[in-house]
Design a protein around this motif. Structure first.
Motif, PDB file in Angstrom:
ATOM      1  N   LYS A 277      88.869  24.134  -2.383  1.00 41.13           N
ATOM      2  CA  LYS A 277      88.970  24.847  -1.111  1.00 41.13           C
ATOM      3  C   LYS A 277      89.386  26.302  -1.309  1.00 41.13           C
ATOM      4  CE  LYS A 277      88.073  21.349   1.641  1.00 41.13           C
ATOM      5  NZ  LYS A 277      86.889  21.324   2.533  1.00 41.13           N
ATOM      6  N   GLU A 278      89.578  26.716  -2.555  1.00 44.21           N
ATOM      7  CA  GLU A 278      89.975  28.085  -2.830  1.00 44.21           C
ATOM      8  C   GLU A 278      89.521  28.474  -4.226  1.00 44.21           C
ATOM      9  OE1 GLU A 278      94.235  28.180  -2.599  1.00 44.21           O
ATOM     10  OE2 GLU A 278      94.464  27.440  -4.639  1.00 44.21           O
ATOM     11  N   LEU A 279      89.525  29.773  -4.495  1.00 45.20           N
ATOM     12  CA  LEU A 279      89.215  30.255  -5.823  1.00 45.20           C
ATOM     13  C   LEU A 279      90.358  29.910  -6.776  1.00 45.20           C
ATOM     14  CD1 LEU A 279      87.712  33.753  -4.925  1.00 45.20           C
ATOM     15  CD2 LEU A 279      86.470  31.688  -5.583  1.00 45.20           C
ATOM     16  N   LYS A 280      90.024  29.674  -8.029  1.00 45.24           N
ATOM     17  CA  LYS A 280      91.043  29.244  -8.978  1.00 45.24           C
ATOM     18  C   LYS A 280      92.068  30.327  -9.262  1.00 45.24           C
ATOM     19  CE  LYS A 280      88.075  25.897 -11.345  1.00 45.24           C
ATOM     20  NZ  LYS A 280      87.441  25.506 -12.637  1.00 45.24           N
ATOM     21  N   GLY A 281      91.640  31.591  -9.198  1.00 46.93           N
ATOM     22  CA  GLY A 281      92.553  32.684  -9.500  1.00 46.93           C
ATOM     23  C   GLY A 281      92.983  33.436  -8.267  1.00 46.93           C
ATOM     24  N   SER A 282      92.339  34.571  -8.016  1.00 45.96           N
ATOM     25  CA  SER A 282      92.725  35.451  -6.910  1.00 45.96           C
ATOM     26  C   SER A 282      92.037  35.054  -5.613  1.00 45.96           C
ATOM     27  CB  SER A 282      92.360  36.897  -7.264  1.00 45.96           C
ATOM     28  OG  SER A 282      92.508  37.736  -6.150  1.00 45.96           O
ATOM     29  N   ASN A 283      92.823  34.987  -4.533  1.00 45.86           N
ATOM     30  CA  ASN A 283      92.281  34.735  -3.193  1.00 45.86           C
ATOM     31  C   ASN A 283      92.683  35.864  -2.248  1.00 45.86           C
ATOM     32  OD1 ASN A 283      91.046  31.740  -2.843  1.00 45.86           O
ATOM     33  ND2 ASN A 283      92.641  31.744  -4.417  1.00 45.86           N
ATOM     34  N   TRP A 284      92.714  37.091  -2.783  1.00 45.56           N
ATOM     35  CA  TRP A 284      93.052  38.267  -1.984  1.00 45.56           C
ATOM     36  C   TRP A 284      91.782  38.795  -1.304  1.00 45.56           C
ATOM     37  CZ3 TRP A 284      98.029  39.002  -1.398  1.00 45.56           C
ATOM     38  CH2 TRP A 284      98.909  38.613  -2.407  1.00 45.56           C
ATOM     39  N   ILE A 285      91.905  39.121  -0.011  1.00 45.07           N
ATOM     40  CA  ILE A 285      90.751  39.599   0.743  1.00 45.07           C
ATOM     41  C   ILE A 285      91.215  40.606   1.788  1.00 45.07           C
ATOM     42  CG2 ILE A 285      90.855  37.736   2.461  1.00 45.07           C
ATOM     43  CD1 ILE A 285      87.736  37.702   2.351  1.00 45.07           C
ATOM     44  N   ASN A 286      90.366  41.619   2.080  1.00 47.35           N
ATOM     45  CA  ASN A 286      90.752  42.627   3.059  1.00 47.35           C
ATOM     46  C   ASN A 286      90.079  42.365   4.410  1.00 47.35           C
ATOM     47  OD1 ASN A 286      88.108  43.641   2.946  1.00 47.35           O
ATOM     48  ND2 ASN A 286      88.650  45.228   1.456  1.00 47.35           N
TER      49      ASN A 286
ATOM     50  N   GLN B 143      82.707  28.468  -5.337  1.00 47.44           N
ATOM     51  CA  GLN B 143      81.540  27.816  -5.926  1.00 47.44           C
ATOM     52  C   GLN B 143      81.785  26.351  -6.255  1.00 47.44           C
ATOM     53  OE1 GLN B 143      78.662  29.515  -6.007  1.00 47.44           O
ATOM     54  NE2 GLN B 143      79.819  31.212  -5.091  1.00 47.44           N
ATOM     55  N   ASP B 144      83.045  25.995  -6.506  1.00 50.80           N
ATOM     56  CA  ASP B 144      83.378  24.614  -6.850  1.00 50.80           C
ATOM     57  C   ASP B 144      83.344  23.757  -5.585  1.00 50.80           C
ATOM     58  OD1 ASP B 144      84.438  22.204  -7.684  1.00 50.80           O
ATOM     59  OD2 ASP B 144      86.080  23.103  -8.826  1.00 50.80           O
ATOM     60  N   ALA B 145      82.433  22.772  -5.558  1.00 50.88           N
ATOM     61  CA  ALA B 145      82.274  21.928  -4.368  1.00 50.88           C
ATOM     62  C   ALA B 145      83.506  21.092  -4.072  1.00 50.88           C
ATOM     63  CB  ALA B 145      81.050  21.016  -4.552  1.00 50.88           C
ATOM     64  N   ASN B 146      84.358  20.886  -5.073  1.00 53.73           N
ATOM     65  CA  ASN B 146      85.552  20.059  -4.885  1.00 53.73           C
ATOM     66  C   ASN B 146      86.800  20.890  -4.592  1.00 53.73           C
ATOM     67  OD1 ASN B 146      84.125  17.629  -5.479  1.00 53.73           O
ATOM     68  ND2 ASN B 146      84.261  18.136  -7.676  1.00 53.73           N
TER      69      ASN B 146
END
Length: 721
Positions: A577-586, A572-575
């Motif tokens: 490139k990744e989520l602030k916490g978890s970036n785990w995805i299946n 959601q943050d336009a500035n």
């Protein structure tokens, strides 16, 4: 070189030292005479000692120290077990000057090819010569085959006794029949350990030897068997590739002081009161002595036999003791086998020196410290801490290790004694084992292996490094399989945005306890959101701080893929490139946090969140409310003295320590602040049933089952919602 801590999966694509990584090839000439036997040398990169000296093995120093050649003249018969080294016996071949292009390699006395074959020969009989080589050349007494030791010239130099006992100790006698063998005994001291190489035909050996009428040939990876005079004796030569017959090992040890004090603030042990001493170290997958048969039967692989050279070499577990008194001094039949230290670093074992005024005295060995030390030897400046061992050298050769160590604490109030049987205190022996520490990577000759052992009061973990002798890629595994340091690392991770957990996280072994704020309610959307944010940050820190690369939850695998999450428009943050916490995805493009959130109702009912991190089990317990209240006591003589009161979270499953059943508890609140956030063990009977009234007082124990002198009385029990 990247280190993946804790529960990193062991994965590495390793290539053995290849012939393409060899040093400059030099023509080896005896003299300008056409009929002289000439040699050429390739050496693999490595570390060795020649002529009593340690250092990098290359053409330059192998040229100075020499390599040894055994040659067999069998007249008209081909080489067999009846042959003797009657043409060359331990012939030393050296280099004049620096081993660069045009350098002259020599040996003395010069030997010449037999002439009984070819157009000019009178006899039709074919004369055969067979050649074997090893390095570094060692001075041998020909009639006995034993090493001729060098008299030490300086203080601290390798003694005559040591030279006769370790490394290359003997070869065949000069009249012995059959294959030449080099007898070798492992020396764990890096300052004196010797590399051992043997010679086989190099990849281009066939280009440099052309026998008359093609009567003989050479095969890459094998010795030079049944050769005849070359067609061009002026230029033809025997091109040896000297290959490593040993594996190269380095073992270091230190401690990680996590929660060594009641407040958990100190990261260094008080060395005046507590020290850690290694008792023994056991390792499998290699032998301590053997005989290297220079006539290998598998191309490019060393052929190790038992010390007599006649049977297959046994590879049993090898145990190195500290030599500490154990009550069996003077006994026979092997019972006294711990009386003599066996190669462990003297700085990390008990030396029975004095204690003064309730403290370890200055003449006491330091033991294991928070600075890495070598487990063996002691001089880290020599050979970079590496020594050489005889590996099994076959597929599926795995390495298992076991370490035993004592944590000794001086305490005049205790009736027990330390290992010196004089000083009052407590000495706790710990024994930790781990199978296949290199995670599926075989223990083979020609490879470099590094094992870094980290000891702690609550954990033991090991980084095991496997590297080729040239390349320095690293792989790390743990001893034992242990998430506690990873969880602690994740909990202590500082995010760039200075995120602060609304609840509190505590870690013990592979179990994490999440304690929300005291006003937490499962019916509050804000409270649930805050809890999920906390869990997302913790799950993210497992990758960011502890190096986790894969999580499995509800039988689905999740990888760390910020790019994919960004592509899906989930950032959601336009500035950013990744989520602030978890970036785990299946694989179904579901994020781990979204799936956990969808399952929140069932997870709340179970009171725990279970998943795998890098294929190791991890559990997060949701301590939504304390389930026990207690009063704590100390003991003065026979009387109990109340210290404080508080609440604990008790784990559901019982654990067994020293054949006794306990429940693990986490102190959530207490009038004695130093207890808060600490894990203890209590008799399983103290938590039995669904209700408790004030009852017997139960002692608290540490993770080793040692009583702590703290007693608790259960005053209330509340079923965790």
């Amino acid at each position: 070189m990247k280190k993946v801590f804790l529960f990193a999966a062991a994965a590495a694509a390793l290539a053995a030292c290849s012939d393409n990584e060899l040093n400059v090839q030099e023509n080896v000439q005896a003299t300008a005479d056409d009929g002289a036997v000439k040699f050429s040398v390739y050496t693999q990169r490595g570390i060795s000692r020649g002529g009593g000296q340690s250092g990098d093995l290359n053409n330059a120093n192998i040229g100075a120290n020499g390599f040894g050649v055994f040659a067999y003249y069998t007249a008209g018969e081909q080489y067999d077990a009846k042959a003797t080294p009657n043409f060359m016996y331990n012939q030393k071949v050296t280099c004049q000057g620096t081993a660069t292009a045009g350098t002259l390699w020599t040996y003395e006395p010069v030997k010449y090819w037999p002439n009984e074959y070819g157009d000019k020969a009178i006899s039709d009989e074919t004369d055969y010569l067979t050649f074997f080589a090893y390095a570094p050349w060692t001075n041998i007494e020909p009639t006995t085959g034993n090493i001729v030791p060098t008299t030490p010239s300086t203080t601290g130099a390798e003694t005559v006794e040591h030279q006769q006992k370790y490394n290359i100790v003997s070869v065949n006698k000069n009249n012995a029949t059959g294959d030449p063998i080099v007898k070798y005994v492992v020396d764990t001291d890096p300052a004196t350990s010797v590399d051992l190489l043997w010679g086989v035909a190099a990849e281009t050996a066939g280009d440099n030897y052309s026998p008359i009428d093609g009567k003989a040939s050479v095969t890459e990876g094998f010795p030079f068997l049944n050769l005849v005079k070359p067609n061009n004796p002026q230029s033809d030569r025997l091109q040896f590739n000297l290959k490593h017959a040993l594996a190269k090992v380095k073992v270091t040890i230190d401690y990680i002081a996590d929660d060594f004090t009641p407040t958990g603030t100190s990261k260094v042990i008080n060395a005046e009161k507590t020290r850690i001493f290694v008792r023994s170290f056991k390792m499998s997958g290699f032998a301590t002595k053997g005989a290297l048969n220079l006539n290998n039967t598998v191309p490019g692989q060393p052929l190790w036999k038992d010390f007599d050279g006649s049977k297959d070499l046994a590879f049993d577990e090898v145990t190195y003791q500290d030599g500490r008194k154990d009550g069996k001094e003077g006994e026979t039949n092997g019972a006294q086998n711990n009386e003599t230290p066996q190669g462990l670093n003297p700085k990390i074992i008990e030396n029975y020196a004095q204690t003064t005024d309730g403290k370890f005295a200055s003449d006491k060995t330091s033991g294991v410290t928070n600075v890495p030390q070598l487990l063996f030897g002691g001089d880290s400046d020599k050979n970079d801490g590496y020594f050489y061992v005889i590996p099994r050298n076959e597929e599926n050769n795995k390495v298992d290790v076991t370490i035993a160590y004592d944590v000794e604490t001086i305490d005049p109030a205790l009736p027990g004694k330390l290992s010196d049987n004089e000083t009052h205190g407590i000495s706790i022996e710990n024994v930790i084992s781990k199978a296949d520490i290199f995670g599926g990577i075989d223990f083979m000759a020609g490879y470099q292996y590094e094992i870094n052992i980290h000891l702690g009061m609550t954990s033991v973990k090991v980084e095991a490094t496997v590297t080729d002798w040239k390349d320095n890629g690293k792989t790390n595994v743990d001893l034992p399989d242990n998430q506690q340091m990873a969880a602690t690392t994740a909990i202590n991770y500082n995010y760039a945005d200075n995120y602060t957990y609304t609840g509190k996280l505590y870690a013990s072994d592979n179990e994490v306890v999440y304690v929300p704020v005291s006003t937490f309610s499962t019916t509050s959307d804000e409270d649930m959101k805050n809890m999920m944010n906390d869990l997302a940050r913790f799950l993210g820190a497992l990758h960011r701080a502890a190096g986790v690369t894969e999580i499995e939850y509800n039988q689905k695998k999740y990888i760390w893929d910020p790019a994919r999450i960004y592509e899906l428009g989930l950032v959601q943050d336009a500035n950013a490139k990744e989520l602030k916490g978890s970036n785990w995805i299946n694989a179904d493009d579901q994020t781990l946090v979204s799936v956990i959130t969808a399952n929140a109702t069932s997870e709340m009912a179970d009171g725990k969140l279970e998943f795998k991190a890098n294929n190791e089990n991890m559990t997060i317990y949701l301590a939504l409310a304390p389930n026990y209240s207690f009063t704590s006591y100390g003991k003065q003589g026979k009387d109990y003295v109340q210290w404080g009161s508080g609440t604990v979270f008790a784990f559901t499953d019982a654990v067994t320590i020293n054949q006794k059943s306990y429940k693990k508890v986490l102190v959530l609140t207490n009038t004695v602040e130093s207890f808060v956030g600490k894990f203890y063990y209590v008799d399983a009977a103290a938590t039995a049933g669904t209700s408790q009234t004030p009852s017997d007082k139960y002692q608290l124990f540490d993770q080793f089952g040692n009583g702590l002198g703290i007693y608790v009385e259960i005053t209330a029990y509340t079923q965790n919602p």
